[in-house]
Enzyme design. Structure first.
Site, PDB file in Angstrom:
ATOM      1  N   HIS A 118      -0.785   5.425  -3.977  1.00  0.00           N
ATOM      2  CA  HIS A 118      -0.832   5.041  -5.388  1.00  0.00           C
ATOM      3  C   HIS A 118      -1.695   3.784  -5.515  1.00  0.00           C
ATOM      4  O   HIS A 118      -1.623   2.881  -4.685  1.00  0.00           O
ATOM      5  CB  HIS A 118       0.583   4.769  -5.902  1.00  0.00           C
ATOM      6  CG  HIS A 118       0.655   4.489  -7.357  1.00  0.00           C
ATOM      7  ND1 HIS A 118       0.339   3.256  -7.886  1.00  0.00           N
ATOM      8  CD2 HIS A 118       0.992   5.279  -8.413  1.00  0.00           C
ATOM      9  CE1 HIS A 118       0.486   3.286  -9.196  1.00  0.00           C
ATOM     10  NE2 HIS A 118       0.889   4.507  -9.547  1.00  0.00           N
ATOM     11  N   GLU A 150      -4.185 -11.738  -4.535  1.00  0.00           N
ATOM     12  CA  GLU A 150      -4.123 -10.623  -5.475  1.00  0.00           C
ATOM     13  C   GLU A 150      -5.261  -9.650  -5.180  1.00  0.00           C
ATOM     14  O   GLU A 150      -6.366 -10.076  -4.831  1.00  0.00           O
ATOM     15  CB  GLU A 150      -4.246 -11.124  -6.919  1.00  0.00           C
ATOM     16  CG  GLU A 150      -3.313 -12.264  -7.282  1.00  0.00           C
ATOM     17  CD  GLU A 150      -1.848 -11.889  -7.203  1.00  0.00           C
ATOM     18  OE1 GLU A 150      -1.537 -10.678  -7.271  1.00  0.00           O
ATOM     19  OE2 GLU A 150      -1.007 -12.790  -7.073  1.00  0.00           O
ATOM     20  N   LYS A 192       3.711  10.462  -6.727  1.00  0.00           N
ATOM     21  CA  LYS A 192       4.848   9.803  -7.354  1.00  0.00           C
ATOM     22  C   LYS A 192       6.040  10.743  -7.310  1.00  0.00           C
ATOM     23  O   LYS A 192       5.876  11.963  -7.299  1.00  0.00           O
ATOM     24  CB  LYS A 192       4.542   9.448  -8.815  1.00  0.00           C
ATOM     25  CG  LYS A 192       3.356   8.524  -9.009  1.00  0.00           C
ATOM     26  CD  LYS A 192       3.067   8.253 -10.471  1.00  0.00           C
ATOM     27  CE  LYS A 192       4.049   7.261 -11.050  1.00  0.00           C
ATOM     28  NZ  LYS A 192       3.656   6.824 -12.415  1.00  0.00           N
ATOM     29  N   PHE A 211      -4.350  17.684 -10.033  1.00  0.00           N
ATOM     30  CA  PHE A 211      -4.277  16.286  -9.613  1.00  0.00           C
ATOM     31  C   PHE A 211      -5.178  16.127  -8.386  1.00  0.00           C
ATOM     32  O   PHE A 211      -4.722  15.855  -7.293  1.00  0.00           O
ATOM     33  CB  PHE A 211      -2.830  15.915  -9.302  1.00  0.00           C
ATOM     34  CG  PHE A 211      -2.577  14.436  -9.085  1.00  0.00           C
ATOM     35  CD1 PHE A 211      -3.586  13.494  -9.155  1.00  0.00           C
ATOM     36  CD2 PHE A 211      -1.289  13.987  -8.803  1.00  0.00           C
ATOM     37  CE1 PHE A 211      -3.343  12.143  -8.951  1.00  0.00           C
ATOM     38  CE2 PHE A 211      -1.018  12.640  -8.592  1.00  0.00           C
ATOM     39  CZ  PHE A 211      -2.049  11.734  -8.669  1.00  0.00           C
ATOM     40  N   ASP A 251      -7.242   5.663 -11.349  1.00  0.00           N
ATOM     41  CA  ASP A 251      -6.523   4.640 -12.107  1.00  0.00           C
ATOM     42  C   ASP A 251      -6.627   3.331 -11.337  1.00  0.00           C
ATOM     43  O   ASP A 251      -6.333   3.291 -10.140  1.00  0.00           O
ATOM     44  CB  ASP A 251      -5.058   5.064 -12.272  1.00  0.00           C
ATOM     45  CG  ASP A 251      -4.287   4.164 -13.220  1.00  0.00           C
ATOM     46  OD1 ASP A 251      -4.907   3.362 -13.932  1.00  0.00           O
ATOM     47  OD2 ASP A 251      -3.050   4.271 -13.248  1.00  0.00           O
ATOM     48  N   ARG A 291       2.479  -4.632  -9.466  1.00  0.00           N
ATOM     49  CA  ARG A 291       2.843  -3.888 -10.673  1.00  0.00           C
ATOM     50  C   ARG A 291       3.969  -2.882 -10.440  1.00  0.00           C
ATOM     51  O   ARG A 291       4.320  -2.138 -11.346  1.00  0.00           O
ATOM     52  CB  ARG A 291       1.622  -3.152 -11.235  1.00  0.00           C
ATOM     53  CG  ARG A 291       0.651  -4.075 -11.926  1.00  0.00           C
ATOM     54  CD  ARG A 291      -0.194  -3.361 -12.963  1.00  0.00           C
ATOM     55  NE  ARG A 291      -1.016  -2.314 -12.404  1.00  0.00           N
ATOM     56  CZ  ARG A 291      -2.057  -1.785 -13.041  1.00  0.00           C
ATOM     57  NH1 ARG A 291      -2.383  -2.208 -14.256  1.00  0.00           N
ATOM     58  NH2 ARG A 291      -2.770  -0.821 -12.477  1.00  0.00           N
ATOM     59  N   LYS A 292       4.526  -2.837  -9.243  1.00  0.00           N
ATOM     60  CA  LYS A 292       5.590  -1.875  -8.954  1.00  0.00           C
ATOM     61  C   LYS A 292       6.840  -2.588  -8.455  1.00  0.00           C
ATOM     62  O   LYS A 292       7.430  -2.230  -7.434  1.00  0.00           O
ATOM     63  CB  LYS A 292       5.091  -0.837  -7.936  1.00  0.00           C
ATOM     64  CG  LYS A 292       4.092   0.140  -8.530  1.00  0.00           C
ATOM     65  CD  LYS A 292       4.759   1.047  -9.549  1.00  0.00           C
ATOM     66  CE  LYS A 292       3.759   1.954 -10.254  1.00  0.00           C
ATOM     67  NZ  LYS A 292       2.990   1.245 -11.298  1.00  0.00           N
ATOM     68  N   LYS A 308       2.150 -12.713  -1.050  1.00  0.00           N
ATOM     69  CA  LYS A 308       2.702 -14.066  -1.042  1.00  0.00           C
ATOM     70  C   LYS A 308       3.284 -14.414   0.322  1.00  0.00           C
ATOM     71  O   LYS A 308       4.009 -13.622   0.921  1.00  0.00           O
ATOM     72  CB  LYS A 308       3.804 -14.183  -2.104  1.00  0.00           C
ATOM     73  CG  LYS A 308       3.305 -13.929  -3.522  1.00  0.00           C
ATOM     74  CD  LYS A 308       4.440 -13.953  -4.530  1.00  0.00           C
ATOM     75  CE  LYS A 308       3.917 -13.652  -5.927  1.00  0.00           C
ATOM     76  NZ  LYS A 308       5.004 -13.620  -6.926  1.00  0.00           N
ATOM     77  N   LYS A 327       6.972 -18.795  -0.870  1.00  0.00           N
ATOM     78  CA  LYS A 327       7.174 -18.380  -2.255  1.00  0.00           C
ATOM     79  C   LYS A 327       8.557 -17.745  -2.366  1.00  0.00           C
ATOM     80  O   LYS A 327       8.815 -16.696  -1.788  1.00  0.00           O
ATOM     81  CB  LYS A 327       6.117 -17.378  -2.691  1.00  0.00           C
ATOM     82  CG  LYS A 327       4.795 -17.976  -3.138  1.00  0.00           C
ATOM     83  CD  LYS A 327       3.977 -18.558  -2.032  1.00  0.00           C
ATOM     84  CE  LYS A 327       2.569 -18.911  -2.479  1.00  0.00           C
ATOM     85  NZ  LYS A 327       1.810 -19.601  -1.413  1.00  0.00           N
TER      86      LYS A 327
END
Length: 403
Positions: A16, A44, A177, A245, A253, A259-260, A280, A284
């Site tokens: 993903h 990031e 997914k 797919f 995408d 984001r998960k 991180k 942290k």
């Protein structure tokens, strides 16, 4: 708590786009920690069609100096790490290929103002790398002491990835997914009402006999993962419900680190403080405090002191001691929640739940994070240095502390 209800959790595969970004970010964390166990990393990653972009702040011996000059050979090591991560996931497609993708490195030195608040100096202990709240959770729904809906969602995709890498399912591509809906009665899962699996696939597996082969394969994986008795003729399957797919991953995408966060944690069965883990270093508390709260909640459930447990910690940037500790056993505890809080505060092995105390307790200053970046950070098997927060070696101490 309601005792009869439907509940759903989802998972996403290593292919993903957001998980590709998470794994790259954590591969960079591992690279830097292998050079300097005290390295500071906030990395990031953006992935899109034939591109990977890194951004963030770093500091560490043998990595980058305060002026932003890279140590010899490190820039190439970073690029090699990125390309190897993409290759290991399995992307060799026109729209995203480990060998030909365009790579951009925008990492730069950590802010001196952040460093002065976090670093230990004089009589000042090392402070938290940021403010925030972190939650840990455990329940007795599965042997992994995880919510069943999430545990099964992860394991379906893990098995599919294993079959893809081994060649057993050559029609599968990396992006996929899953989603599992279970019916609960008296608070326990009794039936799977719906299974959703969307998987990237080779050309032609969206019609006719090849589509039937893919659907039959997915159902066989589901049958192997879910316990006998949960599946029935009434279970509703949605396999690639949109049809084709073929185009997937970062080509289909864009992906971003972090984001998960619900996939990474408890599938929505527990509160979430909002902070992501990947990219991180363990100063942290978004990462390290989330790990220690899972460790504590899991040991409470493993000790039989509760069947369901949520723990919260809160921190201020630059301050070493947590601002608060909260334990909630949701009415399932065999001892009072306040007594569990008192017991946790008294455990010397936790180092007062300071950032350094947590890292030393769990051994977090090691390159152990890439493996955690897909299929959940929790509910995994502690092996060697990996997933130390999944150990249940506090059971005896907790049992003694609450007597």
């Amino acid at each position: 708590m309601r005792s009869n209800y439907l509940f759903t959790s989802e998972s996403v595969s290593e292919g993903h786009p957001d998980k590709v970004s998470d794994q790259i970010s954590d591969a960079i964390v591992d690279l830097f920690l292998s050079k300097d166990p005290e390295a500071r990393v906030a990395c990031e990653t953006l992935t899109t069609t034939q591109k990977v972009v890194l951004a963030g702040e770093i500091r560490g011996k043998g990595i980058m100096d305060e002026a932003g000059e890279w140590a010899e050979g490190v820039k190439q090591e970073i690029e090699d790490t990125v390309r190897n991560t993409v290759r290991e996931i399995g992307y060799e497609q026109d729209g995203f290929h480990w060998e030909t993708l365009e790579f951009s490195n925008n990492l730069h030195p950590q802010s001196a103002h952040i460093a002065q608040g976090v670093d230990a100096s004089g009589n000042k202990d090392e402070g938290a790398g940021d403010q925030g709240i972190m939650f840990g959770f455990a329940c007795d729904e599965t042997p992994d002491l995880m919510p069943a809906t999430l545990d099964y969602s992860h394991k379906i995709l893990q098995q599919m990835a294993t079959d893809r890498h081994s060649g057993k399912a050559p029609f599968l591509e990396p992006d996929s997914k899953s989603q599992v809906t279970l019916r609960y009665e008296d608070g326990k899962p009794v039936a799977a009402t719906a299974i959703v699996v969307s998987t990237q696939h080779a050309e032609g597996y969206d019609e006719g006999e090849k589509e039937a082969e893919l659907h039959a394969y997915v159902k066989s994986v589901v049958a192997d993962i879910l316990p006998a008795g949960l599946l029935s003729e009434e279970t509703e399957y949605h396999i690639n419900p949109t049809g084709s797919f073929v185009i997937g991953g970062p080509d289909g995408d864009a992906g971003l680190t972090g984001r998960k966060i619900i996939v990474d944690t408890y599938g929505g069965a527990s509160p979430h403080g909002g902070g992501a883990f990947s990219g991180k270093d363990p100063t942290k508390v978004d990462r390290s405090a989330a790990y220690i709260t899972r460790y504590l909640a899991k040991n409470i459930v493993a000790a039989g002191l509760a069947t369901r447990c949520t723990i919260q910690l809160a921190y201020a940037i630059g301050v070493s001691k947590p601002l608060s500790l909260y334990v909630d056993t949701h009415g399932t505890g065999s001892v009072d929640d306040a007594k569990l809080e008192e017991a946790i505060r008294g455990l010397e092995c936790l180092g007062g739940l300071t950032p350094r105390g947590i890292r030393e307790c769990l051994g977090l200053n090691k390159p152990i994070y890439r493996t955690s970046a897909a299929y959940g950070h929790f509910g995994r098997i502690a092996q060697g240095d990996l997933f130390p927060w999944e150990k249940t070696n506090l059971v005896g101490e907790l049992e003694t502390a609450v007597k």
